[in-house]
Design a protein around this motif. Structure first.
Motif, PDB file in Angstrom:
ATOM      1  N   ASN A   1       5.646   8.845  -6.999  1.00 27.32           N
ATOM      2  CA  ASN A   1       5.907   8.496  -5.598  1.00 27.32           C
ATOM      3  C   ASN A   1       6.536   9.636  -4.804  1.00 27.32           C
ATOM      4  OD1 ASN A   1       6.547   5.399  -6.976  1.00 27.32           O
ATOM      5  ND2 ASN A   1       5.093   5.591  -5.299  1.00 27.32           N
TER       6      ASN A   1
ATOM      7  N   GLU B   1       5.545  10.170  -1.027  1.00 25.50           N
ATOM      8  CA  GLU B   1       6.156   9.216  -0.101  1.00 25.50           C
ATOM      9  C   GLU B   1       7.643   9.516   0.108  1.00 25.50           C
ATOM     10  OE1 GLU B   1       4.274   8.394  -2.709  1.00 25.50           O
ATOM     11  OE2 GLU B   1       2.916   6.722  -2.260  1.00 25.50           O
TER      12      GLU B   1
ATOM     13  N   HIS C   1       8.009  12.675   2.272  1.00 22.56           N
ATOM     14  CA  HIS C   1       7.663  12.358   3.663  1.00 22.56           C
ATOM     15  C   HIS C   1       8.795  11.589   4.330  1.00 22.56           C
ATOM     16  CE1 HIS C   1       4.973  11.250   7.047  1.00 22.56           C
ATOM     17  NE2 HIS C   1       5.663  10.124   7.037  1.00 22.56           N
TER      18      HIS C   1
ATOM     19  N   SER D   1       3.247   7.279   8.152  1.00 20.96           N
ATOM     20  CA  SER D   1       4.548   6.952   7.550  1.00 20.96           C
ATOM     21  C   SER D   1       4.529   5.605   6.830  1.00 20.96           C
ATOM     22  CB  SER D   1       5.645   6.930   8.624  1.00 20.96           C
ATOM     23  OG  SER D   1       5.849   8.218   9.157  1.00 20.96           O
TER      24      SER D   1
ATOM     25  N   ALA E   1       3.116   4.370   4.119  1.00 16.36           N
ATOM     26  CA  ALA E   1       3.320   4.326   2.668  1.00 16.36           C
ATOM     27  C   ALA E   1       4.777   4.550   2.298  1.00 16.36           C
ATOM     28  CB  ALA E   1       2.427   5.355   1.983  1.00 16.36           C
ATOM     29  N   SER E   2       5.450   5.462   3.001  1.00 14.17           N
ATOM     30  CA  SER E   2       6.861   5.729   2.682  1.00 14.17           C
ATOM     31  C   SER E   2       7.752   4.578   3.136  1.00 14.17           C
ATOM     32  CB  SER E   2       7.314   7.039   3.325  1.00 14.17           C
ATOM     33  OG  SER E   2       7.238   6.987   4.732  1.00 14.17           O
TER      34      SER E   2
ATOM     35  N   THR F   1      -1.805   3.801  -4.928  1.00 11.62           N
ATOM     36  CA  THR F   1      -1.866   4.331  -3.565  1.00 11.62           C
ATOM     37  C   THR F   1      -3.269   4.206  -3.004  1.00 11.62           C
ATOM     38  OG1 THR F   1      -0.113   5.912  -4.090  1.00 11.62           O
ATOM     39  CG2 THR F   1      -1.439   6.370  -2.144  1.00 11.62           C
TER      40      THR F   1
ATOM     41  N   GLN G   1      -3.591   1.512   0.358  1.00  9.34           N
ATOM     42  CA  GLN G   1      -3.234   2.247   1.577  1.00  9.34           C
ATOM     43  C   GLN G   1      -3.706   1.580   2.866  1.00  9.34           C
ATOM     44  OE1 GLN G   1      -4.228   6.442   1.556  1.00  9.34           O
ATOM     45  NE2 GLN G   1      -2.077   6.894   1.171  1.00  9.34           N
TER      46      GLN G   1
END
Length: 501
Positions: free
Chosen positions: A30, A33, A36, A328, A330-331, A427, A431
């Motif tokens: 990860n 993520e 970011h 942003s 996913a984070s 992911t 997504q």
């Protein structure tokens, strides 16, 4: 750094030094993520607060109300026999031993399976995990009770990714769910057993839960319909939580009509409302670009182009739009689901962590390493993202994109390559679905076409908050136009012809 991590683990009270390597490996997965997220400034807006949407109101054509036929008892028995024949496919955690008791209702005995994350009176609840005690439920979950009142006939409880925290439905206790539509590919998760039971022809519909795509992803993988309603339109009382501000209960079905019938029952309506659209004329549909089509597997890119052309020819007003800040998502999701899932299952992890499967256990454990203030930052970023999605509906009634960036990945895959980019499996699969768990907008997955080897390819349609019935209505029209439906109809006619001979 490694010693600091060990010291921190000891301070938290776990003290399992042998777990460090697993944590480092998972955090490394990860890392994009996390990096970011750290680079983003904290917005000045208030933190996102997940609140129930208004009751969805249908606005279809009054003279087209769905009629549902009563399921004969023999069909229920045949479905159970079919399920037992496919028992090695591990779709169910348990099957009913006799014909379920049915009350009269507008579902008319529709055959339904329930994800083993929801209580069913007098039946064990496992959550797909050996860590729980399979306590016999005293009462139905509210959504199960509503289906029972509407006349559903329950077949059994379906297998899932353990504790609903994953996307392969490879369950360490009950075995791996097999995808009836493409046995060499994953069925998706976490509601993989529900999707597989429908795709195998055992039931007409099923209940699932969706935290990052756990209804829509299995639906896409197995070639069925999966609907994530607006956030908390359906009650979660009696449903095991994973991440409460992301969790949605929703229906899955063979067709949009089956799914809509279940949705009406889940809303506790006394009859089907008039919900269908007569045509696509005047409907404004925007294809999501940017984050949503960079990258896409070539087969999905071709599918999307074909679908948009079909929509335009059918009278819809089509356009293209992008949503600011989507990179942003996913984070934000990571820093929301990790914190909430670890908090939800903290006691279980400490008391019986060894009984939890490795992939879920490590995900629950790493939630303890994310700083608390990151959760607040994530909710502020989430609030801004929700506003950006709302703004996208200024010029469109519906948004559309593929349900996944690729067709269902192969069993055993850990990474997926898409147009020159490599993603970890989870992911790549989630997504395009998880942004709408963050924002709470209704979204549905319907099969549109298939790959050269027959694997399903699916579209995702997203609507405004509380426009649940409108999403179902537009999805049904697309369903009638899809090559998938035309192929299924032709196959059914061919089977009927041979049966007649």
């Amino acid at each position: 750094m490694r010693q600091s991590l060990v010291d921190y683990v000891d301070w938290l009270g776990y003290g399992h030094g042998e777990r460090v390597e697993a944590w480092i490996e998972r955090l490394g997965m990860n890392m994009p993520e996390l990096q970011h997220f750290r680079a983003q400034t904290t917005p000045s807006c208030p933190a996102y607060v997940a609140s129930p949407a208004a009751m969805p109101v249908a606005d279809g054509v009054p003279d087209r109300v769905l009629a549902i036929k009563v399921t004969p008892d023999q069909e229920i028995l045949d479905a159970m026999d079919r399920a037992k024949e496919l028992a090695h496919w591990n779709m169910f955690t348990w099957l009913a031993a006799e014909i379920p008791q049915r009350e009269p209702g507008f579902l008319g005995g529709m055959l339904v399976a329930i994800k083993d994350l929801m209580t069913i009176a007098d039946r064990p609840l496992s959550g797909g995990s050996a860590a729980l005690n399979d306590t016999i439920a005293l009462r139905d979950a509210e959504v199960v009770a509503r289906l029972r009142r509407a006349g559903a006939a329950f077949i059994g409880a379906t297998n899932l990714h353990e504790l609903a925290y994953g996307i392969t439905s490879d369950n360490p206790r009950f075995g791996r769910v097999v995808n009836p539509a493409a046995p060499d590919r994953i069925p998706g998760g976490s509601s993989g057993g529900s999707a597989a039971a429908i795709a195998a022809g055992i039931v007409h519909g099923a209940l699932g839960t969706d935290t990052a795509g756990s209804i829509r992803v299995p639906a896409a993988c197995c070639g069925i319909v999966g609907f994530k309603p607006s956030y908390d339109v359906l009650p979660r009382k009696g449903v095991l939580d994973l991440a409460p501000t992301l969790d949605h209960v929703g229906p899955m079905g063979r067709t949009v009509a089956d799914t809509a019938a279940l949705f009406a029952a889940l809303l506790d309506l006394s009859a089907m409302p008039a919900w269908r659209y007569d045509s696509l004329a005047g409907r404004r549909i925007a294809r999501l670009a940017g984050y949503f089509d960079q990258p896409l597997a070539p087969c999905l890119r071709e599918m999307l182009a074909e679908a948009m052309e079909t929509l335009s020819e059918a009278g819809a007003t089509c356009s293209v739009t992008q949503i600011d800040g989507m990179n942003s998502a996913a984070s934000i999701q990571l820093n929301t689901i990790c914190a909430e899932a670890s908090a939800t299952h903290n006691a279980l992890l400490q008391q019986n962590g060894e009984a939890i499967g490795e992939d879920v256990r490590v995900r629950l454990e790493i939630g303890n390493f994310l700083p608390g203030h990151w959760y607040l930052k994530a909710q502020k970023m989430r609030s801004r993202l929700a506003n950006d999605v709302d703004a996208a509906f200024g010029q469109a009634d519906f948004l559309i994109c593929p349900t996944m960036r690729t067709a269902a990945p192969a069993i055993g895959a850990t990474h997926v390559d898409i147009e020159g980019r490599t993603y970890p499996l989870h992911t790549a699969v989630t997504q395009l679905t998880m942004p709408f768990n963050l924002t709470g907008h209704p979204a549905i997955s319907i099969p549109w076409s298939h790959t050269e080897d027959g694997a399903p390819l699916a579209l995702q349609i997203i609507g405004r908050r509380s426009a649940d019935w409108q999403v179902l209505a537009i999805a049904e029209l697309l369903e009638t136009l899809s090559p998938w439906t035309k192929r299924q109809t032709a196959d059914n006619l061919e089977r009927d012809r041979h049966a007649g001979n």
